[in-house]
Design an enzyme around this catalytic site. Structure first.
Site, PDB file in Angstrom:
ATOM      1  N   GLU A  85       0.624  -1.229  -0.136  1.00  0.00           N
ATOM      2  CA  GLU A  85      -0.102   0.047   0.346  1.00  0.00           C
ATOM      3  C   GLU A  85       0.780   1.110   0.297  1.00  0.00           C
ATOM      4  O   GLU A  85       1.482   1.482   1.191  1.00  0.00           O
ATOM      5  CB  GLU A  85      -1.103   0.184   0.903  1.00  0.00           C
ATOM      6  CG  GLU A  85      -1.933   1.304   1.662  1.00  0.00           C
ATOM      7  CD  GLU A  85      -3.159   1.963   0.586  1.00  0.00           C
ATOM      8  OE1 GLU A  85      -3.158   0.501  -0.429  1.00  0.00           O
ATOM      9  OE2 GLU A  85      -2.428   2.847   0.386  1.00  0.00           O
ATOM     10  N   ALA A 100     -20.776   3.892   4.153  1.00  0.00           N
ATOM     11  CA  ALA A 100     -21.182   3.665   5.429  1.00  0.00           C
ATOM     12  C   ALA A 100     -22.906   2.907   5.773  1.00  0.00           C
ATOM     13  O   ALA A 100     -23.151   2.214   6.000  1.00  0.00           O
ATOM     14  CB  ALA A 100     -21.107   4.508   7.069  1.00  0.00           C
ATOM     15  N   ILE A 101     -22.596   2.408   4.354  1.00  0.00           N
ATOM     16  CA  ILE A 101     -23.618   1.268   4.160  1.00  0.00           C
ATOM     17  C   ILE A 101     -23.411   0.340   3.985  1.00  0.00           C
ATOM     18  O   ILE A 101     -22.792  -0.036   2.690  1.00  0.00           O
ATOM     19  CB  ILE A 101     -25.239   2.315   3.122  1.00  0.00           C
ATOM     20  CG1 ILE A 101     -25.713   3.252   3.467  1.00  0.00           C
ATOM     21  CG2 ILE A 101     -26.204   1.215   2.913  1.00  0.00           C
ATOM     22  CD1 ILE A 101     -25.948   4.216   3.093  1.00  0.00           C
ATOM     23  N   HIS A 103     -24.754  -2.776   1.545  1.00  0.00           N
ATOM     24  CA  HIS A 103     -26.260  -2.397   0.894  1.00  0.00           C
ATOM     25  C   HIS A 103     -26.395  -3.340   0.386  1.00  0.00           C
ATOM     26  O   HIS A 103     -25.369  -5.096   0.263  1.00  0.00           O
ATOM     27  CB  HIS A 103     -26.352  -2.011  -0.800  1.00  0.00           C
ATOM     28  CG  HIS A 103     -25.462  -0.405  -0.584  1.00  0.00           C
ATOM     29  ND1 HIS A 103     -26.581   0.394  -0.859  1.00  0.00           N
ATOM     30  CD2 HIS A 103     -23.952   0.292  -0.426  1.00  0.00           C
ATOM     31  CE1 HIS A 103     -26.018   1.437  -0.228  1.00  0.00           C
ATOM     32  NE2 HIS A 103     -24.788   1.354  -0.746  1.00  0.00           N
ATOM     33  N   ILE A 389     -14.848  -0.606  -9.182  1.00  0.00           N
ATOM     34  CA  ILE A 389     -15.545  -0.672  -7.811  1.00  0.00           C
ATOM     35  C   ILE A 389     -16.038   0.260  -7.443  1.00  0.00           C
ATOM     36  O   ILE A 389     -15.389   0.655  -6.246  1.00  0.00           O
ATOM     37  CB  ILE A 389     -14.254  -1.264  -7.006  1.00  0.00           C
ATOM     38  CG1 ILE A 389     -13.885  -2.934  -7.203  1.00  0.00           C
ATOM     39  CG2 ILE A 389     -15.656  -1.834  -6.079  1.00  0.00           C
ATOM     40  CD1 ILE A 389     -14.281  -3.917  -7.696  1.00  0.00           C
ATOM     41  N   SER A 391     -18.539   2.245  -5.507  1.00  0.00           N
ATOM     42  CA  SER A 391     -19.758   2.497  -4.512  1.00  0.00           C
ATOM     43  C   SER A 391     -19.883   1.231  -3.796  1.00  0.00           C
ATOM     44  O   SER A 391     -20.887   1.566  -2.244  1.00  0.00           O
ATOM     45  CB  SER A 391     -20.761   3.581  -4.866  1.00  0.00           C
ATOM     46  OG  SER A 391     -21.746   3.605  -5.307  1.00  0.00           O
ATOM     47  N   SER A 395     -19.993  -3.644   0.653  1.00  0.00           N
ATOM     48  CA  SER A 395     -20.972  -4.543   0.720  1.00  0.00           C
ATOM     49  C   SER A 395     -20.446  -6.138  -0.323  1.00  0.00           C
ATOM     50  O   SER A 395     -20.909  -6.930   0.834  1.00  0.00           O
ATOM     51  CB  SER A 395     -22.548  -3.582  -0.151  1.00  0.00           C
ATOM     52  OG  SER A 395     -22.478  -2.660   0.965  1.00  0.00           O
ATOM     53  N   CYS A 454     -11.888  11.588  24.995  1.00  0.00           N
ATOM     54  CA  CYS A 454     -12.339  12.252  23.876  1.00  0.00           C
ATOM     55  C   CYS A 454     -14.188  12.608  24.699  1.00  0.00           C
ATOM     56  O   CYS A 454     -14.989  11.446  24.396  1.00  0.00           O
ATOM     57  CB  CYS A 454     -12.735  11.103  22.662  1.00  0.00           C
ATOM     58  SG  CYS A 454     -14.173  11.969  21.072  1.00  0.00           S
ATOM     59  N   CYS A 456     -16.672  13.921  23.428  1.00  0.00           N
ATOM     60  CA  CYS A 456     -17.700  13.796  22.746  1.00  0.00           C
ATOM     61  C   CYS A 456     -18.839  12.597  21.958  1.00  0.00           C
ATOM     62  O   CYS A 456     -19.126  11.849  22.573  1.00  0.00           O
ATOM     63  CB  CYS A 456     -17.560  14.354  21.289  1.00  0.00           C
ATOM     64  SG  CYS A 456     -16.788  16.639  21.535  1.00  0.00           S
TER      65      CYS A 456
END
Lengths: 514, 421
Positions: A85, A100-101, A103, A389, A391, A395, A454, A456
């Site tokens: 990488e 962040a779904i 599908h 790839i 989107s 998934s 943290c 928050c």
């Protein structure tokens, strides 16, 4: 091309992060193959481990969610595998900035490779997430129709979903829609309900794959950009990288946005990547009660439109834009982009706009001009390309990895016998699952889990230390944020960043080059 | 209030629970403990009590009884000592994570989880400055952008050294903290390329700015640039002209937002126009027994002012504890109109009290009016300009004669031109 044997590890050894040590027995190995030991599986700088020209059975280039999934799949076999990488962490490209779904693939083009892999990937990742501790919330999606044209499109979308094997969709009327989403803006006429569409933590997923691969013997070579590949017909690929040369019997291109350029290093010109930017806004946690489902737009002639979706962290996302660009590093936001999103969001969930924005970001999708993946095996070059790839990579990732194993087999790779992977259990970042700051037992064991650094995001010192000491520690505060949520909340680190920096530096000193 | 039954949470109770050991919370606790309110406990999430002044190593925090000037940390230590000497218990490293009941809060600490019940709760959680994304500031997301608060924390932790901040900074904002940021940057050896602030120069320049700092008045930062590190910001002036100012650091000063997580989690009514809780003049919120004071109501402000309000809230808490006036907040609603963005308090009762208001935009010669149901109660031209970051205080005389059975009291500001106010 016989895969050299490496003794499968014993169950006892794989149960521990230090497991690989137990594998260093008298098993026959190729001359170059000293077994990587725990702590040396991840390297970020300096000359490559194993010396110049170290030979691997498979080199996977690109450690996004897809590359990491492929490396993890390969780690099940007695192969020498390197995951290479250019960035200094995994998931630093498209994989870190998406919606962040998880599908179901209900809206894919039926019959495409993507449709099949997303559908299979949804099932595989749902199961894997439960096992690996990756937060997933199956809240379901609603494709909301805002005009008659959109409402008329719903039956066709339901039929398409059925062709994709998703038979549980259902058209609901305006009254039911309002009951299920009371904060939806006025004018919604109905919706297609799509059960199974889920929220997922994309960072934990990529990290789980990479961690499991590394624990199972894959070498993760970060900060290592491949700059050239010497043509050697019939012989293993000789790669030159910014960290020195290495040799690959088989090569996998999982370079995402740069897949066409990597292809070009081997003289392959199949497609060109056009980065498609998606800007997103993240709203603060009080907004979470405004949205119960993933609210998807009905695709139409004017494009796919923007969605409103909760996140597993308890925020609400608004986005993405879709802008075709030339620049593969243009991950900034724009005034027009953010204004456009707010305009759309004000129609979908008006009250959302009254909440504070905690983050604005942009990701780039690797569009190639075709509504499908661009996966290809080239047996003559012992080379597999995993491109386009756009989107759905998150998934489809686990199914894509299996698909790539098949493509590698077409290229002649013989994997040898399968063996169990080292287990992995990710620290939970999801609000729907127990987190350490609410875990009396964890605090009793280590009071650092009761020290919130943290406020928050309620991230504790214990979690930060665990991430800094993990098998795949972060390279900086961005990586620490993705591993723990520290600094990801409403103040964006204004409160905790100085303390986190001090902790990171302290750990950096203590842990040497790790 | 979102009760979450949980096991392993130690239950205990106190008389008054104060959330936040900053100037307001500590002053409230000191007065309550001295007045015999029983067990008064202050919870602070930081490892050290004192609040924002802990990170302000500069004079401007008054003087001790011998007349020696106090800096922020000195002020904070004195405030903590005063509360403890009065009999309050100050617990640090304790994070309040939610409500377990109407007057019971959930806490996380190294010692474990607890549910702390009280007869009265004072929210004094303060405020923070809005972050880059909260300001919808587009462009690069490269590192190098920080608030004044983070700048102060960084200098406190690492010392005033440019390697932890940058070499050349732009400060955005006209809030008084912009001036503090400039001096802090210079002390750290960071060049200040410009202070960018909205509004005309006369009204806009942060007080006490060093004379040699370039001020771009009537201008705003509209976009950030840089890969790997911030390398410049786009500044747009009032006429729409843009220019690029080269810098590797941008300090965002002011633009305060209350730390209102507990307010939201508890479902407390919010003040219109702001994100703090709705309170009346006695600092009572919409929930009986829950009070609020300090920066949570108004954003960043001088420590002495927050402390004065802490003492004021103590009186209201005592009235509840002895049954004289249990609350909740009451009174005629006060709403903002015209160029007024926000008014505090949001309810006029129970006694006439001063009003604090914030302008939505800079006004040079504003005319201010207070009205009800279309009737003007009082109207006057102000002797001074208004800017969004400098709140204006109006004496109780402005709101003395509204009809108690009438509609909301509207506080309005308009550009006055040269008319007769």
């Amino acid at each position: 091309m016989t895969p050299h044997g490496r003794r499968p590890r014993t169950g006892a050894a794989t149960a521990s992060p230090a497991g690989p040590k137990a594998a260093s027995g008298a098993a026959p190995r190729p001359a170059s193959a000293a077994p990587p030991r725990a702590g040396t599986h991840v390297s970020r700088r300096g000359p490559l481990p194993g010396g110049a020209g170290e030979t691997y059975d498979v080199v996977v280039v690109g450690a996004g969610v897809v590359g990491c999934a492929i490396a993890r799949a390969l780690a099940r076999y007695p192969l020498r595998v390197a995951l290479v990488e250019a960035a200094d962490d995994v998931g630093e490209g498209s994989s870190k900035a998406n919606t962040a779904i998880l599908h179901t693939g209900f809206d894919a083009s039926p019959g495409t490779l993507e449709a099949g892999l997303v559908r299979a990937g949804h099932r595989l990742l749902t199961g894997y997430a439960a096992e690996a501790g990756i937060p997933v919330e199956p809240v379901g999606a609603l494709l909301v129709a805002w005009d008659e044209t959109q409402r008329a499109a719903l039956p066709g979308l339901a039929a398409k979903a059925a062709r994709n094997g998703h038979h549980a969709t259902r058209i609901i009327d305006a009254a039911e829609l309002r009951r299920r989403e009371p904060h939806l803006g006025p004018g919604a006429l109905g919706a297609l309900a799509v059960p199974g569409e889920s929220l997922v933590c994309p960072w934990s997923t990529t990290l789980a794959y990479a961690t499991q691969a590394v624990r199972s013997g894959v070498r993760l070579l970060l900060g290592c950009r491949v700059t050239g590949i010497a043509p050697r017909p019939g012989a293993p690929h000789r790669l030159t990288t910014t960290r020195g040369p290495l040799t690959a019997r088989f090569l996998v291109n999982a370079c995402g946005l740069h897949a066409d350029r990597f292809d070009a290093l081997l003289g392959v010109r199949d497609f060109a990547v056009t980065p498609r930017r998606g800007q997103l806004l993240v709203y603060d946690k009080p907004a979470r009660s405004l949205v119960r489902h993933i609210l998807l737009p009905v695709p139409g002639p004017l494009g796919k439109g923007v969605l409103v979706a909760p996140t597993v962290y308890g925020n609400v996302l608004l986005g993405p834009t879709a802008e075709d660009l030339d620049d593969r590093a243009a991950t900034g936001t724009t005034a027009d982009g953010l204004a456009g999103l707010r305009e759309r969001g004000a129609r979908i969930v008006p009250a959302l706009l009254d909440e504070e924005v905690t983050a604005a970001y942009a990701g780039l999708r690797a569009a190639t001009g075709r509504e499908d993946y661009r996966c290809a095996a080239r047996p003559d070059r012992r080379y597999v390309t995993v491109g386009g790839i756009r989107s759905t990579g998150l998934s489809a990732s686990l199914a894509l990895a299996e698909h790539v194993l098949g493509l590698l087999a077409e290229c002649g790779l013989r994997t040898g016998p399968e063996r169990p992977l080292a287990p992995v259990r990710m620290p939970n970042l999801g609000e729907a699952f127990p987190r350490p700051y609410r875990d009396a037992a964890a605090i009793a064991r280590d009071p650092a889990f009761g020290t919130v650094v943290c406020p928050c995001e309620h991230v504790t010192l214990g979690e930060v230390r665990a991430a800094l000491a993990s098998d795949l520690p972060p390279a900086g505060l961005g990586g620490l944020r993705r591993r723990t949520r520290a600094g990801a909340g409403r103040c964006q680190g204004g409160h905790c960043r100085p303390a986190l920096r001090a902790l990171s530096e302290e750990y950096g000193k203590g842990a040497g080059t790790r | 209030m979102n009760p979450r039954p949980e096991q392993d949470r130690a239950a205990r109770s106190v008389d008054v629970l104060v959330i936040g050991a900053g100037p307001a919370g500590l002053a409230a606790a000191a007065r309550l403990a001295a007045a015999g309110a029983g067990r008064v406990e202050v919870l602070e999430r930081e490892p050290e009590a004192g609040g924002a002044p802990l990170f302000c190593a500069r004079p401007g925090f008054g003087a001790d009884p011998r007349g020696r000037a106090l800096d922020g940390p000195g002020y904070a230590r004195r405030a903590v000592r005063a509360a403890v000497r009065a009999g309050a218990v100050v617990r640090t490293g304790v994070t309040v994570t939610g409500w377990a009941g109407p007057l019971t809060l959930e806490t996380t600490a190294p010692t474990g989880l607890a549910a702390v019940g009280a007869r009265a709760v004072v929210l004094a959680t303060g405020a923070r400055e809005r972050s880059r994304p909260a300001r919808l500031l587009p462009g690069s997301r490269a590192p190098g952008v920080l608030t004044t608060g983070e700048l102060q924390r960084t200098v406190t932790l690492f010392g005033a050294r440019p390697e932890h901040i940058g070499r050349r900074a732009v400060v955005a904002g006209g809030d008084p903290v912009a001036g503090h940021a400039v001096r802090l940057l210079r002390r750290a050896g960071v060049a200040v390329a410009a202070v960018v602030c909205e509004g005309p120069r006369a009204a806009a320049g942060p007080a006490g700015l060093p004379a040699d700092v370039p001020v771009l008045a009537g201008a705003v930062v509209t976009e950030l640039a840089g890969r790997g590190r911030l390398d410049g910001v786009t500044v747009r002036d009032r006429d729409g002209r843009t220019r690029t100012v080269r810098c590797d650091t941008l300090v965002l000063a002011g633009d305060w937002i209350p730390e209102h997580e507990l307010v939201r989690a508890g479902g407390l009514p919010l003040a219109p126009g702001g994100r703090g809780p709705l309170v009346d003049a006695a600092l009572r919120t919409g929930v009986p027994g829950v009070f609020a004071a300090g920066g949570l109501l108004r954003g960043g402000e001088p420590a002495a002012r927050a402390a004065a309000e802490g003492r004021a809230v103590a009186d209201a808490v005592l009235a509840r504890l002895d049954g004289r006036d249990p609350g909740p907040a009451r009174g005629l609603p006060v709403v903002a109109g015209g160029a007024v963005h926000r008014v505090h308090p949001g309810l006029l009762g129970p006694e006439p009290a001063p009003l604090v208001l914030w302008a939505a935009r800079p006004l040079v010669r504003p005319v201010l009016s207070v009205g009800q149901d279309g009737r003007i109660l009082r109207r006057a031209r102000l002797g001074t300009g208004l800017v969004p970051w400098r709140p204006l205080r109006l004496g109780p005389g402005w709101t003395q004669d509204p009809d108690p059975g009438g509609g909301p009291v509207v506080v309005r500001a308009e550009d006055g031109g040269d008319g007769t106010g």
